[in-house]
Design an enzyme around this catalytic site. Structure first.
Site, short mmCIF file in Angstrom:
data_model
loop_
_atom_site.label_atom_id
_atom_site.label_comp_id
_atom_site.label_asym_id
_atom_site.label_seq_id
_atom_site.Cartn_x
_atom_site.Cartn_y
_atom_site.Cartn_z
N SER A 93 -13.45 -27.99 23.66
CA SER A 93 -13.46 -26.87 21.99
C SER A 93 -13.11 -27.05 21.27
O SER A 93 -13.68 -28.20 20.43
CB SER A 93 -12.60 -26.28 23.15
OG SER A 93 -12.60 -24.55 22.06
N ASP A 114 -21.14 -21.36 27.88
CA ASP A 114 -19.94 -21.36 28.13
C ASP A 114 -19.89 -20.35 27.08
O ASP A 114 -20.40 -20.16 26.65
CB ASP A 114 -20.26 -23.02 27.20
CG ASP A 114 -18.44 -23.03 27.05
OD1 ASP A 114 -17.51 -21.91 26.77
OD2 ASP A 114 -17.95 -24.25 26.82
N HIS A 147 -15.98 -22.68 30.48
CA HIS A 147 -15.83 -23.30 29.29
C HIS A 147 -15.24 -25.07 29.33
O HIS A 147 -14.36 -24.84 29.73
CB HIS A 147 -14.52 -22.13 28.44
CG HIS A 147 -14.13 -23.16 26.80
ND1 HIS A 147 -15.22 -23.55 26.14
CD2 HIS A 147 -13.00 -22.93 26.29
CE1 HIS A 147 -14.33 -23.68 25.36
NE2 HIS A 147 -13.27 -23.63 24.89
#
Length: 488
Positions: free
Chosen positions: A199, A429, A457
């Site tokens: 991320s 995602d 994710h």
């Protein structure tokens, strides 16, 4: 904004050009003094300059943890879980769930709290009571009074950070964190960096590679962020990603037949969620008596956070079904639990994750100072991402009042001269849309894209053998999969 799993002080002369390579001598002091901190882990503190441009000035300490390799050691694998604001120390503590046994055998698993986060000179802005109030604010204002309350709360958040974090706010960006990471690499005794970032951690890794291309060995960037995006485009894409993910959840829910929705088609179910959020805007849901909830109620933003949190992992979809089933019956307990999980609120209060997240974001890009710009962005997103868009657009409003100037101008990062960098993207995602992975892999001179056709994710060590095998081989050998490969 970046949510948790969802940035830089450089000289003014670098603002227009963005990141440049930084091959200056390192400024950290000495080796790490490790002490036992339980369960096989060792902990230490790394002293780094508050301002890397003043290497002999004030210093702060970065909290570091490692789990020694169990086999034929290659070196260290540094981890970052995302955020910004996520604790790398806590993430490394979960090493068995984060990386494979084969990788743990070959690398010391090393986590660190980036500056401003957790145990590394943490940013502090609001006490728990005021942070509760801020997160419960109506972040989709319907009239002048609600807009004024949101403006006031956002201004007070920024003022609280200025009062309690002061000069630190100018130095919590991602370029500073990347330079800390290079100091940590040297202190660990590694000639080159091996890294797994998820991320926001992909942005940190890309910045590192752009600054220090000659000091990279193997970087896995999973759930990629596109550094070229403007802040408002970032918000728009993320809002669209959550809409896609929620529709995927609804389609699965309807196919399984255990849905809380009255409608038997996706569009009808999505409209039921919209109506639920409207109802909580007018009449907040009770959240049970005592326990973590206390006397709190579930306002619209808390309901929204409670609905999007389980979208991060397909394994959380049953939890979303349970939360919505309760909520349609007038009980917000599970939604509040989900929201608290996302913002890292426990029974005894908050970590500083939310404050660090805002502090890093607000210096990692250029945000408008005009509140009307946020209102226009929210109106635009109400059409393209009606459930999640307006909230995400308004969530950046504290940056309009931020006391530290933005120090990163969004632009592509090329990391010219770096060895292959593996970028992993998941097609559905919610927090880092797949298009960002394609963009980042294309912007990096040596970027290699690995696609996971799935939900959730990030992809590595989430259950897909194809992804795990490719990532493990790359980390151990430095050999990436074929560019454009797809799993499963």
């Amino acid at each position: 904004m970046w949510f948790r799993a969802l940035t830089v002080l450089v000289a003014v002369a670098l603002l227009a050009a963005g990141c440049v390579r930084d091959e200056r001598p390192l400024s950290a002091t000495g080796a790490l003094a490790w002490t036992d901190c339980g369960d096989g882990f060792q902990c230490a503190k790394l002293a780094v300059p508050l301002d890397h441009d003043v290497p002999d000035g004030e210093r702060i300490r970065i909290s570091v943890i490692r789990l020694p390799a169990t086999g034929d050691r290659i070196g260290s694998l540094l981890l970052n879980p995302g955020g910004p604001g996520g604790s790398g120390v806590a993430y490394a503590r979960a090493a068995q769930a984060v990386v494979s046994p084969g990788v743990r055998a070959r690398f010391d698993i090393v986590g660190f709290d980036p500056r401003g986060v957790g145990e590394s000179a943490p940013v502090d802005c609001l006490d728990d009571r005021r942070l509760d109030a801020f997160l419960a604010l109506d972040a989709t204002p319907d009239d002048a009074a609600e807009r004024a309350a949101l403006e006031r709360g956002s201004r007070e958040f920024a003022q609280g950070c200025a009062a309690h974090a002061g000069k630190l706010l100018r130095h919590v960006g991602t370029v500073d964190a990347a330079r800390d990471m290079d100091a940590l690499r040297e202190a660990l005794g590694d000639r080159k960096l091996t890294y797994l970032g998820k991320s926001y951690g992909t942005f940190l890794g890309a910045v590192y590679a752009d600054l220090f291309p000659g000091r990279t060995r193997a970087l896995v960037l999973d759930g990629a962020v596109d550094p070229a995006l403007s802040r408002f485009r970032f918000n728009a894409d993320q809002a669209a990603g959550f809409e896609v993910a929620f529709r995927a959840y609804v389609d699965d829910c309807l196919a399984r037949g255990d849905c809380p929705f009255r409608s038997r088609d996706a569009d009808g179910a999505l409209e039921e969620l919209t109506e639920l959020l409207r109802r909580t805007d007018r009449h907040p849901l009770p959240a049970g008596a005592g326990g973590d909830a206390g006397d709190r109620v579930v306002t619209e933003p808390l309901a929204l956070l409670g609905a999007l949190t389980p979208l991060y992992d397909r394994g959380g979809w049953p939890m979303l079904t349970e939360a919505l089933t309760q909520a349609f019956k007038g009980d917000g307990t599970m939604l509040l639990h989900n929201a608290d999980t996302l913002v890292d609120r426990a029974f005894d209060g908050y970590s500083n994750q939310t404050e660090a997240n805002m502090a890093v974001n607000c210096v990692d890009g250029v945000y408008p100072k005009d509140v009307a710009a946020y209102e226009r962005a929210a109106a635009d997103l109400s059409r393209t991402a009606p459930r999640f868009g307006p909230y995400i657009a308004w969530s950046s409003l504290p940056c309009a009042y931020w006391p530290a100037r933005p120090t990163f101008q969004n632009h592509p990062l090329t990391a010219k001269g770096a060895p292959p960098i593996l970028v992993v993207g998941t097609t559905r995602d919610p927090a880092t849309p797949y298009a960002w992975a394609r963009s980042l892999a294309g912007e990096l001179e040596s970027g290699v894209l690995l696609t996971y056709d799935g939900d959730g994710h990030t992809a590595y060590n989430s259950g897909d053998t194809c992804v795990d095998t490719a990532v493990d081989r790359y980390l151990v050998t430095g050999a990436p999969p074929k560019n454009g490969a797809t799993c499963p």
